[in-house]
Each structure stands twice: as structure tokens, then as C-alpha cells.
Design a protein around this motif. Structure first.
Motif, PDB file in Angstrom:
ATOM      1  N   ALA A 161     -11.301   3.621  -3.824  1.00  0.00           N
ATOM      2  CA  ALA A 161     -10.683   2.360  -2.772  1.00  0.00           C
ATOM      3  C   ALA A 161      -9.394   1.626  -3.603  1.00  0.00           C
ATOM      4  CB  ALA A 161     -11.878   1.055  -3.058  1.00  0.00           C
ATOM      5  N   GLU A 162     -10.053   2.022  -5.163  1.00  0.00           N
ATOM      6  CA  GLU A 162      -8.459   0.776  -5.635  1.00  0.00           C
ATOM      7  C   GLU A 162      -7.915   1.471  -5.882  1.00  0.00           C
ATOM      8  OE1 GLU A 162      -8.665  -0.912 -10.477  1.00  0.00           O
ATOM      9  OE2 GLU A 162     -10.488  -1.215  -8.789  1.00  0.00           O
ATOM     10  N   VAL A 163      -7.510   2.914  -5.529  1.00  0.00           N
ATOM     11  CA  VAL A 163      -6.754   3.713  -5.592  1.00  0.00           C
ATOM     12  C   VAL A 163      -5.805   3.187  -4.518  1.00  0.00           C
ATOM     13  CG1 VAL A 163      -5.579   6.306  -5.301  1.00  0.00           C
ATOM     14  CG2 VAL A 163      -6.583   5.524  -7.212  1.00  0.00           C
ATOM     15  N   ILE A 164      -5.832   3.306  -3.210  1.00  0.00           N
ATOM     16  CA  ILE A 164      -5.573   2.457  -1.864  1.00  0.00           C
ATOM     17  C   ILE A 164      -5.149   1.615  -2.056  1.00  0.00           C
ATOM     18  CG2 ILE A 164      -5.966   2.662   0.940  1.00  0.00           C
ATOM     19  CD1 ILE A 164      -8.330   4.988   0.668  1.00  0.00           C
ATOM     20  N   VAL A 165      -5.991   0.774  -2.977  1.00  0.00           N
ATOM     21  CA  VAL A 165      -5.503  -0.583  -2.725  1.00  0.00           C
ATOM     22  C   VAL A 165      -3.873  -0.492  -3.021  1.00  0.00           C
ATOM     23  CG1 VAL A 165      -5.735  -3.170  -2.928  1.00  0.00           C
ATOM     24  CG2 VAL A 165      -7.402  -1.455  -1.699  1.00  0.00           C
ATOM     25  N   LEU A 166      -4.131  -0.446  -4.412  1.00  0.00           N
ATOM     26  CA  LEU A 166      -2.628  -0.705  -5.253  1.00  0.00           C
ATOM     27  C   LEU A 166      -1.897   0.250  -4.909  1.00  0.00           C
ATOM     28  CD1 LEU A 166      -4.983   0.801  -8.927  1.00  0.00           C
ATOM     29  CD2 LEU A 166      -3.417  -1.795  -8.046  1.00  0.00           C
ATOM     30  N   LEU A 167      -1.771   1.593  -4.388  1.00  0.00           N
ATOM     31  CA  LEU A 167      -1.022   2.094  -3.299  1.00  0.00           C
ATOM     32  C   LEU A 167      -0.021   1.693  -2.019  1.00  0.00           C
ATOM     33  CD1 LEU A 167      -2.265   5.735  -3.979  1.00  0.00           C
ATOM     34  CD2 LEU A 167      -0.490   5.152  -5.155  1.00  0.00           C
ATOM     35  N   LEU A 168      -0.999   0.604  -1.512  1.00  0.00           N
ATOM     36  CA  LEU A 168      -0.701  -0.393  -0.575  1.00  0.00           C
ATOM     37  C   LEU A 168      -0.241  -1.656  -0.880  1.00  0.00           C
ATOM     38  CD1 LEU A 168      -4.135   0.128   2.133  1.00  0.00           C
ATOM     39  CD2 LEU A 168      -1.882   1.248   2.283  1.00  0.00           C
ATOM     40  N   ILE A 169      -0.210  -1.758  -2.345  1.00  0.00           N
ATOM     41  CA  ILE A 169       0.268  -3.577  -2.400  1.00  0.00           C
ATOM     42  C   ILE A 169       1.412  -2.504  -3.206  1.00  0.00           C
ATOM     43  CG2 ILE A 169      -1.268  -4.654  -2.434  1.00  0.00           C
ATOM     44  CD1 ILE A 169      -2.027  -4.694  -5.072  1.00  0.00           C
TER      45      ILE A 169
END
Length: 314
Positions: free
Chosen positions: A306-314
Motif C-alpha cells: 500500500a505504501e509503495v502504491i501511495v508514494l508512487l501516486l503522489i
């Protein structure tokens, strides 16, 4: 919030450092020799103990807290800055080390698994020794159920303190956010006791730990609820969290502990302090410890993904 480039250069570097730190934690969970001596948890803990005096004042406790936090954050900020000026690859390597030093997943899972194996094999003394390394209370005369309970309680609480919370602050503030959380947690472990010798000097350490881990503890409980889905116990975990999460003296620890109790369908008990989810009517066994480790491992994987996905999105 806009952070300086050397603290949070960009999503690619931040995600790369996170993944490298996770890999390092898996392949190198133990620290010894020089790596232990320079580990920030080790150095901050012993610095706090050297500065502490029994029955110290609240002011001295606050000054110790500030001295330990400021000195360590200054050193690692300088390392990050020079690595950033050198190259993106250098920044990723240094950031990964700082983050890896701020988290501990594999070691936690292995220590709890050792307690579970001792119980499954009928070796209560081995289970007690393994679980004793996880908790402060004396387990030398505890029965198997309370030994298993201590291991599961520590697993749920340490899943927050040693993984979810540092990575939560990593997402917001980069590697120094993870390190700051770990230092705060270490200061609580060094000074944040309520006995007469520490209660005044440790007040800031205890309150800072409560504040920093407030949201992550609830995130940890939510992860445990989600990770319980394969065994169709998510609903039970959620109800246990909402019903029993406030029953511990700690404002945070009861949340993930009660969610884990609900996931397993067991009660968790610390004699003289609390009983979580007593309606389940039984203390855990060795097989419950093994299941708790599985739930914690799934929770850890979900968090990193989840953190990887969120960091890439922002």
C-alpha cells in the motif's frame, strides 16, 4: 508539506529506498559487532541511560529527550544531505540503511515464532525464554496460555512500534520520519516507566510515544482486520477492536492487541492489568501463536504494498 530535497527527493528514490530497506530487513535481521554499536536504537538507548539519574526532575527528563533526539537526527540528516549531493544512488543506499535501522519485522516474527514452537513441542521453558525476550513482565512461572498470550500481545504491539509506525512516518517525512519514530519509541523504552525513579523524568518520553503512535496503532489494527479475511475472521477482529481496544492502560497498545485477539478468537490476559476479549473464554495455544505470526506477516506485506502504491501516486 514541502520537504527539502535531501529529505524527500522524489517518489522513485523514496520507493527504491523503502524496497531496499525491506529487503535488508529480510536478509539481515540481526545486528552484531560494529553494526550493533552504531545502530541508532542502541546508541540512543544507552545515551539516555547515561544521562538519566534516578528520581530526576521533569526538566532533566525533557532535556535528555531533546539531547538524544536532536543529536541523532542531526547526524543522520548530515549523512542524508551528503549522500544527496553525491548522487541519487548514494541517497537511496543511505536512506535505505536509516529506514532499515528504524524498522524490524523479520526479527519480531522469528522471536514470536520461537515461542510458538516451544509451546507446540511441549517445551514450556523454551517458550518462556523466547517470550521473555519480548515482554517486561516475569514469565518464569506462567502457564502455557499466559506465555502464548504474552507472545501474541507483544507481536501485535511491536508490529505497530517496529514496522507500521516507522513506515507511516516514512511516508510523510521520509527516512528521518521513520528514524524519529524509532528514537521516540526507544526513549519510551529507556525512560517511560511509571515507577518512582522514572515517573517524572520519563513523562515527555511516554507522552511523545503515545502521540507519535496514536494514528499508526489504529492503522495496525485495521491491517490486522484486513489480513484476517482469508480465514473469515475480519468481522470478529473488527468487533473485538471496537469493543476491547480501550481496555489497556496504554492508549495505543490495546487497539492492535484486541484486533489480533478477535482474529484468533482468543482472550489475551496480563495478570493484574487487563483481560482482552474475555468472552472468547480461552487463552491462546501454540497454534494460535503460529496463526498470529501469519496474520502479522500478511499485515506487513499489505502495508509495504500500500505504501509503495501511495508514494508512487503522489
Amino acid at each position: 508539506m514541502i520537504l527539502p530535497g535531501f529529505l524527500y527527493p522524489g517518489p522513485l528514490e523514496v520507493v527504491s529506498a523503502l524496497l531496499l530497506a525491506t529487503a535488508l530487513d529480510i536478509v539481515y535481521p540481526y545486528h552484531s559487532g560494529v553494526m550493533l554499536k552504531i545502530h541508532p536504537v542502541h546508541t540512543s538507548y544507552f545515551m539516555a541511560l547515561r544521562l538519566f539519574r534516578p528520581y530526576s526532575s521533569r526538566l532533566r527528563g525533557a532535556l535528555i529527550w531533546l539531547a538524544v533526539m536532536a543529536s541523532h537526527l542531526a547526524i543522520y540528516s548530515a549523512l542524508l544531505y551528503f549522500a544527496y549531493r553525491l548522487s541519487p544512488v548514494a541517497w537511496v543506499i543511505v536512506a535505505a540503511y536509516i529506514t532499515k535501522a528504524s524498522m524490524s519485522a523479520r526479527l519480531l516474527l522469528e522471536e514470536v515464532s520461537s515461542a510458538g514452537r516451544g509451546l507446540l513441542e511441549g517445551d514450556l521453558n523454551a517458550a518462556r525464554r523466547a517470550a521473555q525476550g519480548l515482554v517486561r513482565r516475569d514469565l518464569s512461572k506462567e502457564d502455557p496460555g499466559h506465555v502464548a498470550s504474552a507472545a501474541i500481545e507483544s507481536l501485535a504491539e511491536s508490529l505497530n512500534d517496529g514496522l507500521v509506525s516507522p513506515l507511516f512516518w516514512y511516508a510523510l517525512l521520509g527516512p528521518l520520519g521513520a528514524l524519529a519514530q524509532r528514537l521516540v519509541n526507544t526513549m519510551d523504552g529507556a525512560l517511560g516507566f511509571k515507577d518512582p525513579e522514572h515517573i517524572r523524568a520519563g513523562w515527555l518520553s511516554a507522552w511523545a510515544d503515545t502521540i507519535v503512535n496514536y494514528i499508526p496503532a489504529r492503522v495496525t489494527a485495521a491491517l490486522i482486520v484486513i489480513a484476517s479475511a482469508p480465514h473469515r475472521s475480519s468481522g470478529r477482529a473488527l468487533r473485538a477492536w471496537l469493543r476491547c481496544g480501550r481496555l489497556t492502560e496504554s492508549r495505543n497498545a490495546g487497539r492492535p492487541m484486541s484486533a489480533m485477539a478477535g482474529s484468533l478468537g482468543v482472550m489475551l490476559e496480563k495478570r493484574g492489568s487487563y483481560t482482552l476479549c474475555g468472552e472468547f473464554g480461552r487463552l491462546p495455544e501454540g497454534r494460535d501463536v503460529a496463526e498470529a505470526v501469519r496474520v502479522a506477516a500478511i499485515s506487513s506485506a499489505l502495508l509495504v504494498l500500500a505504501e509503495v502504491i501511495v508514494l508512487l501516486l503522489i
